[in-house]
Design a protein around this motif. Structure first.
Motif, mmCIF file in Angstrom:
data_model
loop_
_atom_site.group_PDB
_atom_site.id
_atom_site.type_symbol
_atom_site.label_atom_id
_atom_site.label_comp_id
_atom_site.label_asym_id
_atom_site.label_seq_id
_atom_site.Cartn_x
_atom_site.Cartn_y
_atom_site.Cartn_z
ATOM 1 N N TYR A 151 12.985 61.476 -13.165
ATOM 2 C CA TYR A 151 13.413 62.812 -13.582
ATOM 3 C C TYR A 151 13.067 63.819 -12.488
ATOM 4 C CZ TYR A 151 14.226 66.937 -16.455
ATOM 5 O OH TYR A 151 14.715 68.134 -16.946
ATOM 6 N N GLU A 185 17.587 58.682 -16.117
ATOM 7 C CA GLU A 185 16.677 59.817 -16.024
ATOM 8 C C GLU A 185 17.110 60.809 -14.941
ATOM 9 O OE1 GLU A 185 13.506 60.784 -17.747
ATOM 10 O OE2 GLU A 185 14.891 59.775 -19.101
ATOM 11 N N ARG A 186 17.632 60.299 -13.820
ATOM 12 C CA ARG A 186 18.093 61.200 -12.762
ATOM 13 C C ARG A 186 19.302 62.019 -13.233
ATOM 14 N NH1 ARG A 186 17.639 56.814 -7.760
ATOM 15 N NH2 ARG A 186 15.374 56.503 -7.957
ATOM 16 N N SER A 189 18.153 64.664 -15.592
ATOM 17 C CA SER A 189 17.489 65.748 -14.875
ATOM 18 C C SER A 189 18.501 66.713 -14.262
ATOM 19 C CB SER A 189 16.590 65.169 -13.775
ATOM 20 O OG SER A 189 15.930 66.189 -13.074
#
Length: 335
Positions: A151, A185-186, A189
């Motif tokens: 993240y 998660e990226r 984010s």
């Protein structure tokens, strides 16, 4: 009388020598039962299997090579590296083979965390140490992990992009495999740290390119044909970002295009230096390898029972890229 005295003295000398031998053997026996020796005075060695996601992935290859180099510092560890070839079935089969071949510890770099989860659980159930890395598989009781915070890896880029990407921009998004912890998660984010704060920005193309440069190039070719202008490429890793850059390298219309990635690969650092890529987050394979072998050694020698640890997430851009290039040059990753 003289012969008898010599005989008695000889017997006494033999008794003393036997007692001395008995005392010197005691510490060796103790070390052996403690697991620090093999019983013949030699240090115990451990078999470790490292199962890579895919050697065709530039970061996965970098990490595998870094793990090999770091393992040379541990004379008590014998390392074998296997290539999962971005195939869940192949990787799962390799994990099962590691159990069958009685490795003392298995390190898994998942292709798809949920697909590998039951097989890592089998490792633990077999009484073998397990470590998941890049990305960790959370929630497996008894398994350890060495990773980074995905993240935050995307977040350092996304927060910088708030000011860098122009108003009413058109952007494309390149994602990693669905279900992969780092990929998901990226992307989450970027959504929270950028897109939710910049509703003026329009996504004109978004696809899963599986961390793969060639797949990213195919999607970028389509997007370039469909759009006169693309202001930014938002990629979940450097490999896909480099593929997008390759497609437009000779196209003047895209000379000001911003490009974001994650990993800090040698290729990405050089692209940032050349002004073709905007920024990346350094996910140091060297730092991961150092922690992986240190964690392995602590688990195998009984110093720790379970370890979960992360490396840092520094942003790399044109202002500081040279220091990271120097590190990779020193390591031989950049000539």
């Amino acid at each position: 009388m003289k012969k008898r005295l010599i005989s008695v003295l000889s017997m006494l000398l033999a008794i003393v020598l036997l007692a001395a031998c008995g005392k010197s053997a005691t510490p060796n026996a103790s070390n052996s039962t403690a697991g620090a020796g093999t019983g013949n005075g030699q240090a115990k060695t451990y078999k470790v299997a490292y199962i890579a996601r895919a050697q065709s992935d530039s970061f996965a290859a970098w990490l595998a090579n870094a793990v090999k180099e770091e393992a040379k510092k541990y004379p008590n560890i014998t390392l074998d590296v296997f290539d999962g070839e971005a195939n869940d079935e192949k990787e799962n089969s390799m994990i099962e083979n590691a159990i069958t071949n009685k490795y003392n510890l298995v390190i898994v770099q998942p292709n798809n965390g949920e697909a590998q989860r039951p097989y890592v659980e089998k490792v633990v159930k077999a009484g073998i140490f397990a470590i998941t890395t890049n990305a960790r598989i959370s929630g497996i009781e008894g398994a350890s992990s060495v990773d980074a915070n995905p993240y935050e890896q995307a977040g350092v880029n996304a927060r910088a992009a708030i000011e860098q990407i122009p108003q009413n921009a058109k952007v494309v998004v390149l994602k990693g495999p669905s279900g992969n912890f780092h990929a998901d998660e990226r992307r989450a984010s970027w959504q929270k740290e950028f897109f939710d704060k910049r509703p003026d920005v329009k996504i004109v193309g978004e696809q899963i390119a599986n961390w793969n440069k060639d797949e990213a190039m195919k999607y970028m070719e389509d997007w370039v044909q469909a759009n006169d202008k693309i202001d930014a490429v938002i990629s979940m890793n450097d490999n896909m970002a480099a593929g997008a850059i390759e497609v437009v390298k000779d196209n003047a219309k895209f000379k000001d295009m911003l490009v974001y990635g994650v990993d800090g690969t040698a290729e990405a650092l050089l692209l940032i230096q050349e002004g073709k890529m905007t920024s990346t987050c350094m996910q140091s394979a060297y730092d991961l390898a150092t922690k992986l072998l240190d964690t392995s050694n602590k688990l195998l020698t009984g110093a720790e029972k379970q370890i979960d640890t992360d490396i840092g997430n520094p942003l790399v851009n044109k202002e500081n890229v040279q220091q990271y290039i120097d590190v990779l040059k020193k390591a031989g990753a950049i000539k």
